[in-house]
Design an enzyme around this catalytic site. Sequence first.
Site, PDB file in Angstrom:
ATOM      1  N   SER B 157     101.709  22.723   3.982  1.00  0.00           N
ATOM      2  CA  SER B 157     101.478  21.296   3.773  1.00  0.00           C
ATOM      3  C   SER B 157      99.969  21.006   3.864  1.00  0.00           C
ATOM      4  CB  SER B 157     102.281  20.498   4.794  1.00  0.00           C
ATOM      5  OG  SER B 157     102.353  19.146   4.414  1.00  0.00           O
ATOM      6  N   ARG B 227     106.015   7.152  11.317  1.00  0.00           N
ATOM      7  CA  ARG B 227     106.627   8.456  11.537  1.00  0.00           C
ATOM      8  C   ARG B 227     108.042   8.507  10.961  1.00  0.00           C
ATOM      9  NH1 ARG B 227     105.800  13.750  11.845  1.00  0.00           N
ATOM     10  NH2 ARG B 227     107.213  14.802  13.254  1.00  0.00           N
ATOM     11  N   ASP B 320     112.029  20.466  -1.785  1.00  0.00           N
ATOM     12  CA  ASP B 320     110.885  19.691  -1.275  1.00  0.00           C
ATOM     13  C   ASP B 320     110.534  18.616  -2.297  1.00  0.00           C
ATOM     14  OD1 ASP B 320     108.473  18.704  -0.344  1.00  0.00           O
ATOM     15  OD2 ASP B 320     107.530  20.663  -0.101  1.00  0.00           O
ATOM     16  N   HIS B 353     110.809  19.432   2.512  1.00  0.00           N
ATOM     17  CA  HIS B 353     109.436  19.824   2.828  1.00  0.00           C
ATOM     18  C   HIS B 353     109.347  20.624   4.138  1.00  0.00           C
ATOM     19  CE1 HIS B 353     105.097  19.544   2.660  1.00  0.00           C
ATOM     20  NE2 HIS B 353     105.041  18.932   3.823  1.00  0.00           N
ATOM     21  N   ASP B 354     110.106  20.202   5.134  1.00  0.00           N
ATOM     22  CA  ASP B 354     110.042  20.860   6.445  1.00  0.00           C
ATOM     23  C   ASP B 354     110.565  22.300   6.428  1.00  0.00           C
ATOM     24  OD1 ASP B 354     108.724  19.002   7.914  1.00  0.00           O
ATOM     25  OD2 ASP B 354     110.482  18.177   8.932  1.00  0.00           O
TER      26      ASP B 354
END
Lengths: 219, 385
Positions: B157, B227, B320, B353-354
């Site tokens: 990232s 967040r 992602d 994405h994670d």
Amino acid sequence: MTNDTAGTTLPPAGPARSVHLREDLRVFARNIPGGSRVLDLGCGDGELLDWLIRRRSCTGTGVEREPGAVIAAIGRGVPLIELDIEHELDLFADDSYDAVVLSRTLQALLRPDLVLSAMRRIAPRIIVSMPNFGLWRHRLTLLSGHMPRSRDLPFSWYATPNLHHSTLIDLEPLFDAAGLGIVKRVPLTASGRPRALGQVGANLLASSAIYVLERVGDA
Amino acid sequence: MPEFGDGLGVVETRNVQLFDAKNPLVLTSGEQLDEVVVAYETYGTLNADRSNAIYICHALTGDAHAAGWHPGDRRPGWWDTMIGPGKAIDTDHWFVVCSNMLGGCQGTTGPSSINPATDQPWGLDFPLLDMADFVTVHRALCSHLGVTRLHAAVGGSLGGMQVLRWAIDHPADMDDAVVVAASSRLTAQNIAFSAVGREAIMLDENFHAGRFAELDTNPDVGLAIARMMAHITYNSEEGFQEKFGRDLQYGRSSRGFGVDFAVEGYLEHQGEVFLSRFDALSYLYLTRVMDYFDPFAAPDALDALRKDPVRFLVISFDSDWRFSTEHSRRIVRRLAAAHLPVSFRDIRAPWGHDSFLLTIDSYLATVKAFVESDHEFRYTAWERE
């Protein structure tokens, strides 16, 4: 690694050096000038590129999707891009390579004509190999009522990646239609060596053939 | 130490002051910082010829604690799945360095640090940063540690973006560059997500134009919302569905506007946990660096790399959508067009994405094969192009 084999030489520590090159890949290698930039489509574990990079001062990229082969090629230091040859060759810019290689894969593509056109766009020189369905033994097998199998066509008809079976004389008009001229045809025996008899009776006697192609015309 | 798993065991974050008034950090913008402290961790041992160092660059909200355990941790460092003895980045072989990045809030100088000129927290007086400024500080830490050349720089990232910047600007620093789930240029949608997060922070009634620390308060609501929203973009629809479905938080619905569904409880928890470990100003500064990042923009961007090629491994994950596979393909396309040695895989993984933080065998095996591969290639024809 054990050291109990007195009198034999153990391989050197560190990554294994590639010295062996499969017979048919030698024919590919012989037709790629030193220092070329090579795109190897369906490169497997990267054997050809490894050899070209180490021995011939070439640079290049392999393309492969089989997971084990991908890791093997990356592990031997060959740049490897995982993508779908049929749909994703637009990743490579026009004329971005000197030569594009496609070994034993043309017959497994859904649309070999479109892939050949993409290869033509990427490099001026194209080298492909293709099993020969016209081999006399295949013709005999077919006469006996069965689908042919051989070293170059090792699969049963229902579990084969090969979508297209072509004889050499039927294959060649495809290159013509894709705007590619045949510079050289190298008929191979079942073991992948060039035939001693060369072109004589190739369509009947060659197990497969390697074609060196170059762009013709503008299309 | 079985209670600390199969990895590095207990590790320690250290701090070092790398820049001071005599040797200030000059930023890309021309502004300078007269004091920069960096928090970092190292694992493994630097070998005699100093050839085995791997630098880890962290993502937006990461820190120097990449692997192993701190006493009292409930979970190991953020990339423990990647780094440790026998793992993809094998600390039995490599000397691994990870630092908290400039502008961060977990030990390295950032906008919440004290401005030596005023003895107050910097707040919005902290200068704007550029990706290259992170790299400048990383390089200073390498010098401090006696690392003259990296075997590899590795990051996911925002970490991958640092690696890309580093390789482009200083190709002689490294043999390999590993760029995972990253981007070379954010899309309008990417920027939009970050913009909403920043708005939530800046419109919080406790933001006080960035001077909240002086006033002993914090824009908790804004930071938690930022967040929560970002967290949605880090996962995938499939990932959320698998984890929560439409399950209810307390077994039955209360039919109101509170936390009713399990996914709402999860996001609320993520937002709250974040408040205890991250600073609102760092969030603003670091997301802005990503928005402006565009390393291929200059026509001569890859000239230095072409003279001194770095081998790249670019990895994306097919679910992602924060930085989709197309972002990685763009990087590959640019590097390949410059005739650089580049490998690329799009890894099948359902967690969005994670995924770059998770244990996915094909992904970890690829990184391992790449960093351990034969490095004679560094000195072959690519060098002579």
